[in-house]
Motif scaffolding. Structure first.
Motif, PDB file in Angstrom:
ATOM      1  N   HIS A 152      45.353  40.281  43.271  1.00  0.00           N
ATOM      2  CA  HIS A 152      45.307  39.881  44.678  1.00  0.00           C
ATOM      3  C   HIS A 152      45.529  38.372  44.814  1.00  0.00           C
ATOM      4  CE1 HIS A 152      44.086  40.409  48.902  1.00  0.00           C
ATOM      5  NE2 HIS A 152      43.478  39.244  48.775  1.00  0.00           N
ATOM      6  N   GLU A 159      44.293  33.524  48.290  1.00  0.00           N
ATOM      7  CA  GLU A 159      43.227  34.055  49.134  1.00  0.00           C
ATOM      8  C   GLU A 159      42.211  34.819  48.283  1.00  0.00           C
ATOM      9  OE1 GLU A 159      42.592  37.333  52.726  1.00  0.00           O
ATOM     10  OE2 GLU A 159      44.594  36.867  51.962  1.00  0.00           O
ATOM     11  N   TYR A 161      39.291  37.535  47.543  1.00  0.00           N
ATOM     12  CA  TYR A 161      38.803  38.813  48.066  1.00  0.00           C
ATOM     13  C   TYR A 161      37.915  39.442  47.004  1.00  0.00           C
ATOM     14  CZ  TYR A 161      38.542  43.202  50.548  1.00  0.00           C
ATOM     15  OH  TYR A 161      38.070  44.296  51.226  1.00  0.00           O
ATOM     16  N   SER A 245      42.855  46.379  49.014  1.00  0.00           N
ATOM     17  CA  SER A 245      42.303  45.041  48.790  1.00  0.00           C
ATOM     18  C   SER A 245      42.295  44.206  50.065  1.00  0.00           C
ATOM     19  CB  SER A 245      43.075  44.306  47.686  1.00  0.00           C
ATOM     20  OG  SER A 245      43.027  45.023  46.484  1.00  0.00           O
ATOM     21  N   SER A 246      41.828  44.791  51.153  1.00  0.00           N
ATOM     22  CA  SER A 246      41.720  44.034  52.393  1.00  0.00           C
ATOM     23  C   SER A 246      40.631  44.659  53.256  1.00  0.00           C
ATOM     24  CB  SER A 246      43.047  44.055  53.166  1.00  0.00           C
ATOM     25  OG  SER A 246      43.222  45.289  53.833  1.00  0.00           O
ATOM     26  N   ASP A 247      40.321  44.003  54.353  1.00  0.00           N
ATOM     27  CA  ASP A 247      39.358  44.536  55.308  1.00  0.00           C
ATOM     28  C   ASP A 247      40.044  45.219  56.490  1.00  0.00           C
ATOM     29  OD1 ASP A 247      37.010  43.716  53.978  1.00  0.00           O
ATOM     30  OD2 ASP A 247      37.279  41.672  54.706  1.00  0.00           O
TER      31      ASP A 247
END
Length: 283
Positions: A152, A159, A161, A245-247
């Motif tokens: 990521h 960024e 995460y 791998s994100s919200d």
């Protein structure tokens, strides 16, 4: 620049493939016997794995564990260890070589060298109807590694995460063993992607994901061939239809239920022995 194909290019491509590891001599699980064990088993524990989190669980030898979709389409990343020896852990690459890219009922999850023996056997899978779709996608793969913060970071330009499956599994096993997360991270390994629908593109050979066919009530159940410590991450990609791998994705919990089989039901059943190779390596 790509090279021009040689005159015999078509003939080279036309050579028939050979299966690398013919499984004719591979020991087969006795699913009818396991079904009798399951009929005698009783539930001893359950663990809810929250969205974008990981949780650990333990399964006694000859017990069962069931992973269930409970609220909405959700995939999970599964790690397994020998509960009595954490150095013996699930080996997704060899499992893939022996059973194929995607697993279902009757397939086994094999441990790493030098043990190389069945750790768990899939005894029931409500998604066994899916097979392979027109894109080459199948369910429950052992080809993906697990989403992780390192890749990521590499692809996102920096960024941070912390809820990738690798990190979720790291926190889960650290909490279970009492190890520092930096030490526990080395125990995390390539996974079985439970409920995930994946394959390889035919033109570029790239690993792809698509919306999982899993729905609430679907489950996959496993028989514990040895005492197991497991960890499951509810992937931050949800059903992995668009991203991971994100919200951003809609994510849901997963349920892990554990069942124990009484000793009197086992008869003369015993755990698979460790691999018989003498480890001399020709030295």
């Amino acid at each position: 620049m790509p090279h021009s194909p040689p005159p015999d290019a078509d003939a080279r491509r036309a050579v028939a493939p050979v299966i690398c590891y013919p499984d004719d001599t591979l020991p087969r699980p006795d699913l009818a016997l396991y079904a009798r064990f399951r009929a005698a088993a009783w539930k001893t524990d359950e663990v809810i794995v929250p969205p974008r989190e990981g949780r650990a669980f333990r399964v006694p030898v000859c017990g069962f564990f069931r992973i269930t979709c409970v609220e909405g389409p959700q995939v999970g990343d599964l790690n397994l260890w020998n509960a009595e020896n954490l150095s013996e852990r699930f080996y997704s690459g060899k499992t893939r070589a022996l059973h194929g890219t995607h697993l279902s009922t009757g397939d086994r999850l094999w441990s790493c060298f030098p043990w190389l023996r069945p750790m768990a056997t899939i005894t029931e899978d409500t998604l066994d109807w899916y097979g392979f779709d027109a894109f080459g996608g199948g369910v429950h793969d052992v080809i993906g590694t697990r989403c992780d913060p390192y890749t990521h970071y590499l692809l996102s330009g920096g960024e941070m995460y912390h809820h990738c499956c690798h990190s979720n599994l790291t926190r889960a096993i650290a909490a279970e063993t009492g190890e520092d997360v930096r030490a526990a991270e080395f125990r995390v390994h390539d996974v079985m992607n439970v409920f995930m629908c994946t394959g390889f593109t035919r033109d570029t050979g790239q690993y792809f994901m698509k919306a999982s066919p899993v729905r609430p009530g679907d489950f996959t159940e496993f028989f514990a061939e040895i005492p197991l410590l497991g960890a499951l991450s509810a992937c931050p990609g949800g059903d992995c239809s668009a991203t991971h791998s994100s919200d951003e994705a809609a994510c849901f919990p997963l349920l892990v239920e554990v069942f124990a089989t009484p000793a009197e039901a086992l008869g003369d059943w015993a755990s698979p022995p460790v691999n018989g190779y003498d480890r001399s390596h020709g030295a």
